[in-house]
Design a protein around this motif. Structure first.
Motif, PDB file in Angstrom:
ATOM      1  N   ALA A  94     -60.217   1.678   4.753  1.00  0.00           N
ATOM      2  CA  ALA A  94     -59.737   1.802   6.134  1.00  0.00           C
ATOM      3  C   ALA A  94     -59.559   0.428   6.767  1.00  0.00           C
ATOM      4  O   ALA A  94     -58.596   0.179   7.520  1.00  0.00           O
ATOM      5  CB  ALA A  94     -60.696   2.665   6.942  1.00  0.00           C
ATOM      6  N   ARG A  95     -60.511  -0.513   6.492  1.00  0.00           N
ATOM      7  CA  ARG A  95     -60.393  -1.863   7.041  1.00  0.00           C
ATOM      8  C   ARG A  95     -59.148  -2.572   6.491  1.00  0.00           C
ATOM      9  O   ARG A  95     -58.417  -3.233   7.219  1.00  0.00           O
ATOM     10  CB  ARG A  95     -61.659  -2.652   6.705  1.00  0.00           C
ATOM     11  CG  ARG A  95     -61.781  -3.971   7.460  1.00  0.00           C
ATOM     12  CD  ARG A  95     -63.033  -4.727   7.079  1.00  0.00           C
ATOM     13  NE  ARG A  95     -64.230  -3.903   7.218  1.00  0.00           N
ATOM     14  CZ  ARG A  95     -64.927  -3.421   6.202  1.00  0.00           C
ATOM     15  NH1 ARG A  95     -64.543  -3.670   4.942  1.00  0.00           N
ATOM     16  NH2 ARG A  95     -66.017  -2.698   6.408  1.00  0.00           N
ATOM     17  N   GLU A  96     -58.919  -2.437   5.200  1.00  0.00           N
ATOM     18  CA  GLU A  96     -57.726  -3.064   4.617  1.00  0.00           C
ATOM     19  C   GLU A  96     -56.449  -2.479   5.211  1.00  0.00           C
ATOM     20  O   GLU A  96     -55.479  -3.208   5.472  1.00  0.00           O
ATOM     21  CB  GLU A  96     -57.743  -2.865   3.107  1.00  0.00           C
ATOM     22  CG  GLU A  96     -58.839  -3.660   2.402  1.00  0.00           C
ATOM     23  CD  GLU A  96     -58.826  -3.433   0.901  1.00  0.00           C
ATOM     24  OE1 GLU A  96     -57.923  -2.675   0.437  1.00  0.00           O
ATOM     25  OE2 GLU A  96     -59.666  -4.006   0.191  1.00  0.00           O
ATOM     26  N   MET A  97     -56.436  -1.188   5.431  1.00  0.00           N
ATOM     27  CA  MET A  97     -55.254  -0.571   6.029  1.00  0.00           C
ATOM     28  C   MET A  97     -55.023  -1.068   7.446  1.00  0.00           C
ATOM     29  O   MET A  97     -53.877  -1.310   7.861  1.00  0.00           O
ATOM     30  CB  MET A  97     -55.399   0.956   6.021  1.00  0.00           C
ATOM     31  CG  MET A  97     -55.289   1.586   4.645  1.00  0.00           C
ATOM     32  SD  MET A  97     -55.476   3.381   4.717  1.00  0.00           S
ATOM     33  CE  MET A  97     -54.102   3.810   5.781  1.00  0.00           C
ATOM     34  N   ALA A  98     -56.111  -1.234   8.223  1.00  0.00           N
ATOM     35  CA  ALA A  98     -55.963  -1.740   9.587  1.00  0.00           C
ATOM     36  C   ALA A  98     -55.443  -3.169   9.581  1.00  0.00           C
ATOM     37  O   ALA A  98     -54.559  -3.529  10.384  1.00  0.00           O
ATOM     38  CB  ALA A  98     -57.307  -1.653  10.311  1.00  0.00           C
ATOM     39  N   GLU A  99     -55.963  -4.017   8.685  1.00  0.00           N
ATOM     40  CA  GLU A  99     -55.467  -5.395   8.610  1.00  0.00           C
ATOM     41  C   GLU A  99     -53.999  -5.431   8.189  1.00  0.00           C
ATOM     42  O   GLU A  99     -53.197  -6.211   8.734  1.00  0.00           O
ATOM     43  CB  GLU A  99     -56.329  -6.182   7.632  1.00  0.00           C
ATOM     44  CG  GLU A  99     -57.763  -6.405   8.104  1.00  0.00           C
ATOM     45  CD  GLU A  99     -58.585  -7.122   7.061  1.00  0.00           C
ATOM     46  OE1 GLU A  99     -58.014  -7.397   5.971  1.00  0.00           O
ATOM     47  OE2 GLU A  99     -59.780  -7.422   7.329  1.00  0.00           O
ATOM     48  N   THR A 100     -53.648  -4.624   7.237  1.00  0.00           N
ATOM     49  CA  THR A 100     -52.237  -4.580   6.807  1.00  0.00           C
ATOM     50  C   THR A 100     -51.332  -4.105   7.924  1.00  0.00           C
ATOM     51  O   THR A 100     -50.226  -4.622   8.126  1.00  0.00           O
ATOM     52  CB  THR A 100     -52.111  -3.651   5.592  1.00  0.00           C
ATOM     53  OG1 THR A 100     -53.002  -4.068   4.567  1.00  0.00           O
ATOM     54  CG2 THR A 100     -50.694  -3.652   5.059  1.00  0.00           C
ATOM     55  N   ARG A 101     -51.828  -3.130   8.723  1.00  0.00           N
ATOM     56  CA  ARG A 101     -51.031  -2.636   9.839  1.00  0.00           C
ATOM     57  C   ARG A 101     -50.834  -3.727  10.877  1.00  0.00           C
ATOM     58  O   ARG A 101     -49.730  -3.877  11.438  1.00  0.00           O
ATOM     59  CB  ARG A 101     -51.720  -1.417  10.451  1.00  0.00           C
ATOM     60  CG  ARG A 101     -50.833  -0.648  11.425  1.00  0.00           C
ATOM     61  CD  ARG A 101     -51.548   0.559  11.993  1.00  0.00           C
ATOM     62  NE  ARG A 101     -51.935   1.501  10.962  1.00  0.00           N
ATOM     63  CZ  ARG A 101     -53.177   1.732  10.577  1.00  0.00           C
ATOM     64  NH1 ARG A 101     -54.190   1.066  11.149  1.00  0.00           N
ATOM     65  NH2 ARG A 101     -53.449   2.620   9.636  1.00  0.00           N
ATOM     66  N   LYS A 102     -51.889  -4.515  11.158  1.00  0.00           N
ATOM     67  CA  LYS A 102     -51.762  -5.606  12.132  1.00  0.00           C
ATOM     68  C   LYS A 102     -50.774  -6.668  11.651  1.00  0.00           C
ATOM     69  O   LYS A 102     -49.965  -7.193  12.412  1.00  0.00           O
ATOM     70  CB  LYS A 102     -53.129  -6.232  12.386  1.00  0.00           C
ATOM     71  CG  LYS A 102     -54.075  -5.350  13.172  1.00  0.00           C
ATOM     72  CD  LYS A 102     -55.406  -6.044  13.395  1.00  0.00           C
ATOM     73  CE  LYS A 102     -56.371  -5.169  14.175  1.00  0.00           C
ATOM     74  NZ  LYS A 102     -57.678  -5.833  14.386  1.00  0.00           N
ATOM     75  N   LYS A 103     -50.838  -6.988  10.338  1.00  0.00           N
ATOM     76  CA  LYS A 103     -49.891  -7.968   9.803  1.00  0.00           C
ATOM     77  C   LYS A 103     -48.452  -7.479   9.911  1.00  0.00           C
ATOM     78  O   LYS A 103     -47.554  -8.240  10.271  1.00  0.00           O
ATOM     79  CB  LYS A 103     -50.240  -8.261   8.342  1.00  0.00           C
ATOM     80  CG  LYS A 103     -51.533  -9.030   8.148  1.00  0.00           C
ATOM     81  CD  LYS A 103     -51.783  -9.279   6.673  1.00  0.00           C
ATOM     82  CE  LYS A 103     -53.084 -10.046   6.456  1.00  0.00           C
ATOM     83  NZ  LYS A 103     -53.353 -10.283   5.009  1.00  0.00           N
ATOM     84  N   MET A 104     -48.256  -6.228   9.637  1.00  0.00           N
ATOM     85  CA  MET A 104     -46.908  -5.684   9.744  1.00  0.00           C
ATOM     86  C   MET A 104     -46.415  -5.702  11.177  1.00  0.00           C
ATOM     87  O   MET A 104     -45.256  -6.028  11.447  1.00  0.00           O
ATOM     88  CB  MET A 104     -46.899  -4.245   9.199  1.00  0.00           C
ATOM     89  CG  MET A 104     -47.155  -4.147   7.695  1.00  0.00           C
ATOM     90  SD  MET A 104     -45.850  -4.934   6.729  1.00  0.00           S
ATOM     91  CE  MET A 104     -44.474  -3.881   7.131  1.00  0.00           C
ATOM     92  N   GLN A 105     -47.287  -5.365  12.126  1.00  0.00           N
ATOM     93  CA  GLN A 105     -46.888  -5.412  13.531  1.00  0.00           C
ATOM     94  C   GLN A 105     -46.574  -6.838  13.961  1.00  0.00           C
ATOM     95  O   GLN A 105     -45.623  -7.084  14.714  1.00  0.00           O
ATOM     96  CB  GLN A 105     -47.995  -4.814  14.401  1.00  0.00           C
ATOM     97  CG  GLN A 105     -48.171  -3.311  14.223  1.00  0.00           C
ATOM     98  CD  GLN A 105     -49.317  -2.758  15.040  1.00  0.00           C
ATOM     99  OE1 GLN A 105     -50.029  -3.528  15.719  1.00  0.00           O
ATOM    100  NE2 GLN A 105     -49.502  -1.434  14.996  1.00  0.00           N
TER     101      GLN A 105
END
Length: 236
Positions: free
Chosen positions: A173-184
């Motif tokens: 879940a943490r990796e997904m949140a970081e990836t989502r922030k990078k994409m944004q």
């Protein structure tokens, strides 16, 4: 122009010969049902003759190579090549007979010949009706639109389960949140750079318009009234 009798005798003479044959019955065609319009055609219409009620036919032609077709409505018959040599012009001699294949050269004359007189049998029944094709499920699955729909349905079914499994794991879940922030952040940078490029392209036009607006408007100069020459002279 006149020819002497001796000259006419020396001219080459095309010897006539008779091609004989018979239409026989088989599992496809019965001679007893032979229509009156059945005929044998030589050289694609150069000569023809009707078939007798018993299926026999005779066709007179000259020496050389000839193509023989049998035309019976509703049935397909093989095509033959009949070669009549000068030596086969007599009644006892037999011409050379072979099957005609449009995509292949004829056999040489020293090859074995088919039986003569010709024995012609029907090869197939002419069927001009084409049945409509039925539903082909395999062909339907090969369609690109159907494949896209199936792929979307599979993703809609498995994606929620995959997301639930990922959220159950804290690290995932943490990796997904970081990836989502990078994409944004990448999307924001891209939008900002695009807006900057558009603003930079429109800046020269805005500057030119502002410069034109700051220039003073031209002042109209008064024009002097001109007096006619005749009137001025009379007053003096």
């Amino acid at each position: 122009m006149r020819f002497s009798p001796l000259t006419l005798l020396t001219l080459p003479v095309a010897l006539a010969a008779t091609i004989k044959g018979t239409l026989t019955s088989n599992s496809i065609f019965n001679v007893s049902s032979l229509p009156p319009s059945a005929k044998v055609v030589l050289d694609h219409g150069a000569a023809s003759t009707f078939v007798r009620a018993d299926g026999s036919f005779e066709l007179t032609t000259t020496e050389g190579r000839h193509v023989l077709d049998t035309e019976v409505p509703g049935f397909a018959f093989p095509t033959y090549i009949v070669t009549i040599l000068p030596s086969s012009s007599s009644e006892d001699a037999q011409p050379h007979v072979q099957l005609h294949h449009p995509a292949r050269h004829p056999y040489p004359l020293d090859a074995p010949s088919l039986p003569y007189p010709l024995v012609v049998r029907a090869g197939a029944v002419d069927d001009y009706y084409m049945p409509a094709p039925g539903l082909n499920v395999l062909g339907l699955l090969k369609s690109p639109m159907v494949l896209l729909m199936l792929g979307s349905a599979v993703m809609m079914y498995f994606m929620p389960k995959m997301m639930a499994n990922m959220q159950a794991d804290p690290e995932m879940a943490r990796e997904m949140a970081e990836t989502r922030k990078k994409m944004q952040g990448m999307q924001g940078d891209w939008a900002a750079s695009l807006s900057g490029m558009l603003a930079g392209a429109s800046a020269p036009e805005d500057t030119a318009r502002a410069a034109l607006a700051q220039q003073p408007a031209p002042v109209a100069r008064p024009q002097k009234a001109s007096t006619p020459r005749g009137r001025g002279k009379g007053r003096r």
